[in-house]
Scaffold this motif. Structure first.
Motif, mmCIF file in Angstrom:
data_model
loop_
_atom_site.group_PDB
_atom_site.id
_atom_site.type_symbol
_atom_site.label_atom_id
_atom_site.label_comp_id
_atom_site.label_asym_id
_atom_site.label_seq_id
_atom_site.Cartn_x
_atom_site.Cartn_y
_atom_site.Cartn_z
ATOM 1 N N HIS A 49 0.838 -1.203 0.000
ATOM 2 C CA HIS A 49 0.000 0.000 0.000
ATOM 3 C C HIS A 49 0.875 1.256 0.000
ATOM 4 N N ASN A 50 1.958 1.232 0.769
ATOM 5 C CA ASN A 50 2.868 2.376 0.764
ATOM 6 C C ASN A 50 3.574 2.518 -0.585
ATOM 7 N N VAL A 51 3.961 1.377 -1.164
ATOM 8 C CA VAL A 51 4.605 1.422 -2.486
ATOM 9 C C VAL A 51 3.645 2.077 -3.477
ATOM 10 N N ALA A 52 2.390 1.603 -3.457
ATOM 11 C CA ALA A 52 1.396 2.126 -4.398
ATOM 12 C C ALA A 52 1.134 3.613 -4.149
ATOM 13 N N ALA A 53 1.070 4.008 -2.870
ATOM 14 C CA ALA A 53 0.813 5.421 -2.558
ATOM 15 C C ALA A 53 1.963 6.298 -3.063
ATOM 16 N N CYS A 54 3.195 5.813 -2.930
ATOM 17 C CA CYS A 54 4.347 6.591 -3.433
ATOM 18 C C CYS A 54 4.284 6.720 -4.955
ATOM 19 N N ILE A 55 3.961 5.615 -5.621
ATOM 20 C CA ILE A 55 3.914 5.653 -7.095
ATOM 21 C C ILE A 55 2.825 6.620 -7.556
ATOM 22 N N ARG A 56 1.687 6.540 -6.889
ATOM 23 C CA ARG A 56 0.562 7.425 -7.256
ATOM 24 C C ARG A 56 0.938 8.894 -7.030
ATOM 25 N N THR A 57 1.630 9.143 -5.934
ATOM 26 C CA THR A 57 2.076 10.508 -5.639
ATOM 27 C C THR A 57 3.043 11.002 -6.714
ATOM 28 N N CYS A 58 4.011 10.158 -7.065
ATOM 29 C CA CYS A 58 4.997 10.552 -8.086
ATOM 30 C C CYS A 58 4.306 10.851 -9.413
ATOM 31 N N GLU A 59 3.392 9.968 -9.787
ATOM 32 C CA GLU A 59 2.698 10.158 -11.073
ATOM 33 C C GLU A 59 1.928 11.474 -11.056
ATOM 34 N N GLY A 60 1.294 11.756 -9.933
ATOM 35 C CA GLY A 60 0.509 12.988 -9.829
ATOM 36 C C GLY A 60 1.359 14.244 -9.929
ATOM 37 N N PHE A 61 2.581 14.169 -9.423
ATOM 38 C CA PHE A 61 3.475 15.329 -9.519
ATOM 39 C C PHE A 61 4.124 15.442 -10.899
ATOM 40 N N GLY A 62 3.987 14.397 -11.706
ATOM 41 C CA GLY A 62 4.560 14.450 -13.056
ATOM 42 C C GLY A 62 5.926 13.795 -13.169
ATOM 43 N N LEU A 63 6.335 13.020 -12.163
ATOM 44 C CA LEU A 63 7.601 12.294 -12.280
ATOM 45 C C LEU A 63 7.404 11.090 -13.193
ATOM 46 N N GLN A 64 8.434 10.738 -13.942
ATOM 47 C CA GLN A 64 8.332 9.567 -14.810
ATOM 48 C C GLN A 64 9.004 8.337 -14.213
ATOM 49 N N HIS A 75 9.184 -6.837 -4.343
ATOM 50 C CA HIS A 75 8.533 -5.634 -4.866
ATOM 51 C C HIS A 75 7.056 -5.949 -5.066
ATOM 52 N N ARG A 76 6.196 -5.346 -4.286
ATOM 53 C CA ARG A 76 4.763 -5.585 -4.478
ATOM 54 C C ARG A 76 4.026 -4.245 -4.458
ATOM 55 N N ILE A 77 3.019 -4.136 -5.312
ATOM 56 C CA ILE A 77 2.255 -2.881 -5.434
ATOM 57 C C ILE A 77 0.784 -3.189 -5.238
#
Ligand SMILES: C[S@@+](CC[C@H](N)C(=O)[O-])C[C@H]1O[C@@H](n2cnc3c(N)ncnc32)[C@H](O)[C@@H]1O
Length: 222
Positions: A49-64, A75-77
């Motif tokens: 859940h934390n992995v997924a939250a970080c990925i979602r945050t990065c995507e929202g800020f525009g990081l690739q 590695h689990r998402i």
């Protein structure tokens, strides 16, 4: 997702007519805002859940690019938390802190570590060059190896009774400090190089076509 899983140009040309013009405009608009000069690194973050939250945050800020180092855990998402954000970013995986640090350095990134033991705050650091922002896991925090590898370490000031933020929140606060500064320096919102932008556009178009995998197989077999 990795950039080299893009479909061939011929297949994309054939798929593009099946994508609504509004969707194409959205893809192009988001690609224009994609940043490659700032990336995020999760060190040994084992909770999906934390992995997924970080990925979602990065995507929202525009990081690739999101880098995931696992010294002890897989590695689990969690897809319910990521909301499919992992489809739109590139996730780079490493089996050790050393391997992750070496790859980031080879790609020209300075390593900025968010660390409860740091003294400087993020706002004190000048946003120069390519920057990899590292967060540690919820139990152990940052490893000593990562601490030693850091070019910068920073603390996010806290004013409550608890001692730390959730790691995805720490990442979001960090990005909110440095991403606008990077965009102001660039004078534009994004900095993808043209070749990468093109490859991502192809991949995203394919993601936007229903049953694209079936169509792709048919087109490739022609
Ligand atoms: C829940 S915290 C880890 C707490 C852990 N018990 C420790 O001692 O570091 C998860 C990660 O979020 C980041 N983080 C959370 N709050 C922070 C803060 N106030 N300043 C800097 N980094 C923070 C750090 O990268 C940390 O390793």
């Amino acid at each position: 997702m990795t950039a080299d899983s893009s479909p061939s140009p011929a297949v994309v040309d054939a798929l593009e007519p099946y994508v609504a013009p509004e969707r194409i405009a959205r893809i192009d608009g988001v690609l224009n805002q994609r940043l490659a000069s700032i990336c995020a690194v999760m060190e040994d973050v084992f909770d999906p859940h934390n992995v997924a939250a970080c990925i979602r945050t990065c995507e929202g800020f525009g990081l690739q690019d999101v880098h995931s180092i696992t010294n002890q855990h897989g590695h689990r998402i969690s897809s319910t938390v990521s909301k499919s954000a992992d489809q739109w970013v590139d996730i780079h995986r490493y089996d050790s802190t050393q391997a992750g640090v070496e790859a980031l350095r080879a790609a020209g990134f300075a390593i900025w570590v968010s660390d409860l033991q740091a003294e400087k705050t993020l706002d004190e650091l000048p946003v120069e060059g390519r920057i990899a922002l590292v967060v540690g896991n919820a139990v152990d925090g940052i490893s000593d190896a990562m601490r030693e590898a850091a070019d910068q370490r920073y603390i996010l000031p806290m004013h409550g009774m608890v001692q730390s933020y959730n790691l995805s929140v720490a990442l979001a606060i960090s990005l909110q400090s440095i991403v606008p500064r990077r965009r102001a320096q660039l004078g534009v919102a994004g900095d993808l190089d043209p070749q990468r932008r093109w490859a991502l556009r192809r991949r995203w178009l394919e993601l936007s076509v229903k049953n694209a995998d079936v169509m792709r197989r048919v087109l490739e077999a022609r």
